[in-house]
Motif scaffolding. Structure first.
Motif, PDB file in Angstrom:
ATOM      1  N   ARG A  83       0.801  -1.109  -0.144  1.00 40.39           N
ATOM      2  CA  ARG A  83       0.126  -0.129   0.016  1.00 40.39           C
ATOM      3  C   ARG A  83       1.055   1.071   0.210  1.00 40.39           C
ATOM      4  O   ARG A  83       1.603   1.292   1.117  1.00 40.39           O
ATOM      5  N   THR A  84       0.932   1.838  -0.997  1.00 35.96           N
ATOM      6  CA  THR A  84       2.086   2.993  -1.407  1.00 35.96           C
ATOM      7  C   THR A  84       1.680   4.153  -0.261  1.00 35.96           C
ATOM      8  O   THR A  84       2.594   4.856  -0.010  1.00 35.96           O
ATOM      9  N   CYS A  85       0.548   4.304   0.150  1.00 40.62           N
ATOM     10  CA  CYS A  85       0.142   5.520   1.127  1.00 40.62           C
ATOM     11  C   CYS A  85       0.455   5.326   2.315  1.00 40.62           C
ATOM     12  O   CYS A  85       0.753   6.110   3.158  1.00 40.62           O
ATOM     13  N   ARG A  86       0.755   3.942   2.709  1.00 39.66           N
ATOM     14  CA  ARG A  86       1.043   3.550   4.175  1.00 39.66           C
ATOM     15  C   ARG A  86       2.389   3.013   4.398  1.00 39.66           C
ATOM     16  O   ARG A  86       2.944   3.035   5.413  1.00 39.66           O
ATOM     17  N   THR A  87       3.128   2.600   3.238  1.00 36.10           N
ATOM     18  CA  THR A  87       4.404   2.106   3.286  1.00 36.10           C
ATOM     19  C   THR A  87       5.494   3.136   3.256  1.00 36.10           C
ATOM     20  O   THR A  87       5.639   4.079   2.237  1.00 36.10           O
ATOM     21  N   HIS A  88       6.175   3.147   4.565  1.00 33.55           N
ATOM     22  CA  HIS A  88       7.235   4.176   4.333  1.00 33.55           C
ATOM     23  C   HIS A  88       8.435   3.803   3.432  1.00 33.55           C
ATOM     24  O   HIS A  88       8.996   2.643   3.361  1.00 33.55           O
ATOM     25  N   ALA A  89       9.024   4.742   2.578  1.00 41.49           N
ATOM     26  CA  ALA A  89      10.072   4.442   1.691  1.00 41.49           C
ATOM     27  C   ALA A  89      11.245   3.813   2.257  1.00 41.49           C
ATOM     28  O   ALA A  89      11.704   2.796   1.578  1.00 41.49           O
ATOM     29  N   LYS A  90      11.578   4.288   3.682  1.00 40.52           N
ATOM     30  CA  LYS A  90      12.756   3.870   4.151  1.00 40.52           C
ATOM     31  C   LYS A  90      12.575   2.295   4.366  1.00 40.52           C
ATOM     32  O   LYS A  90      13.561   1.423   4.593  1.00 40.52           O
ATOM     33  N   ARG A  91      11.449   1.846   4.512  1.00 41.10           N
ATOM     34  CA  ARG A  91      11.186   0.445   4.911  1.00 41.10           C
ATOM     35  C   ARG A  91      11.361  -0.337   3.682  1.00 41.10           C
ATOM     36  O   ARG A  91      11.860  -1.774   3.710  1.00 41.10           O
ATOM     37  N   VAL A  92      11.488   0.051   2.528  1.00 44.43           N
ATOM     38  CA  VAL A  92      11.289  -0.866   1.217  1.00 44.43           C
ATOM     39  C   VAL A  92      12.616  -0.535   0.478  1.00 44.43           C
ATOM     40  O   VAL A  92      12.958  -0.985  -0.634  1.00 44.43           O
ATOM     41  N   LEU A  93      13.374   0.525   0.902  1.00 48.31           N
ATOM     42  CA  LEU A  93      14.741   0.850   0.209  1.00 48.31           C
ATOM     43  C   LEU A  93      15.617  -0.257   0.074  1.00 48.31           C
ATOM     44  O   LEU A  93      15.730  -1.024   1.090  1.00 48.31           O
ATOM     45  N   ALA A  94      16.465  -0.748  -1.081  1.00 51.60           N
ATOM     46  CA  ALA A  94      17.451  -1.606  -1.039  1.00 51.60           C
ATOM     47  C   ALA A  94      18.589  -0.979  -1.291  1.00 51.60           C
ATOM     48  O   ALA A  94      18.870  -0.434  -2.696  1.00 51.60           O
ATOM     49  N   VAL A  95      19.415  -0.849  -0.501  1.00 49.04           N
ATOM     50  CA  VAL A  95      20.702  -0.046  -0.780  1.00 49.04           C
ATOM     51  C   VAL A  95      20.666   1.226  -1.343  1.00 49.04           C
ATOM     52  O   VAL A  95      21.256   1.506  -2.328  1.00 49.04           O
ATOM     53  N   GLY A  96      19.867   1.878  -0.618  1.00 50.59           N
ATOM     54  CA  GLY A  96      19.668   3.413  -1.310  1.00 50.59           C
ATOM     55  C   GLY A  96      18.616   3.565  -2.213  1.00 50.59           C
ATOM     56  O   GLY A  96      18.619   4.653  -3.062  1.00 50.59           O
ATOM     57  N   ARG A  97      17.949   2.512  -3.070  1.00 51.96           N
ATOM     58  CA  ARG A  97      17.394   2.197  -4.216  1.00 51.96           C
ATOM     59  C   ARG A  97      16.118   1.910  -3.804  1.00 51.96           C
ATOM     60  O   ARG A  97      15.694   1.054  -3.189  1.00 51.96           O
ATOM     61  N   LEU A  98      15.120   2.696  -4.470  1.00 48.30           N
ATOM     62  CA  LEU A  98      13.649   2.304  -4.515  1.00 48.30           C
ATOM     63  C   LEU A  98      13.202   2.197  -5.776  1.00 48.30           C
ATOM     64  O   LEU A  98      13.117   3.021  -6.681  1.00 48.30           O
TER      65      LEU A  98
END
Length: 97
Positions: free
Chosen positions: A55-70
């Motif tokens: 859910r893009t409105c609830r998922t924090h970007a830092k939680r799904v970052l992979a080595v600084g890349r989203l």
């Protein structure tokens, strides 16, 4: 933060509590207003981040970052209209069940 967004037919500065939807909205406002996306928060149908549905409105970007890349993409089980926008109409889902 490096952001990769799927584009086609068939980034902005990072903030601590930024959601994936915030990242996409920021890209539309400051980098590329032609980026097409659809948010349907009440339906729970958003998109893919880091290769998994979120859910893009609830998922924090830092939680799904992979080595600084989203990496952000459209939902895989729905027909893509353009870029990140997928058809959520019953007719659009008919062939994907």
């Amino acid at each position: 933060m490096e952001v990769s967004v799927w584009r086609g037919s068939g980034g902005p500065g990072r903030r601590g509590n930024q959601t994936v939807l915030d990242v996409v909205s920021g890209i539309q406002r400051t980098v590329d207003p032609s980026l097409t996306c659809r948010s349907a928060c009440r339906l729970g149908m958003c998109g893919f981040a880091d290769g998994r549905p979120h859910r893009t409105c609830r998922t924090h970007a830092k939680r799904v970052l992979a080595v600084g890349r989203l990496q952000i993409g459209p939902l895989r089980n729905l027909p893509v209209i353009k870029d990140l926008a997928a058809s959520i109409s019953p007719a659009g889902r008919a062939g994907n069940g």
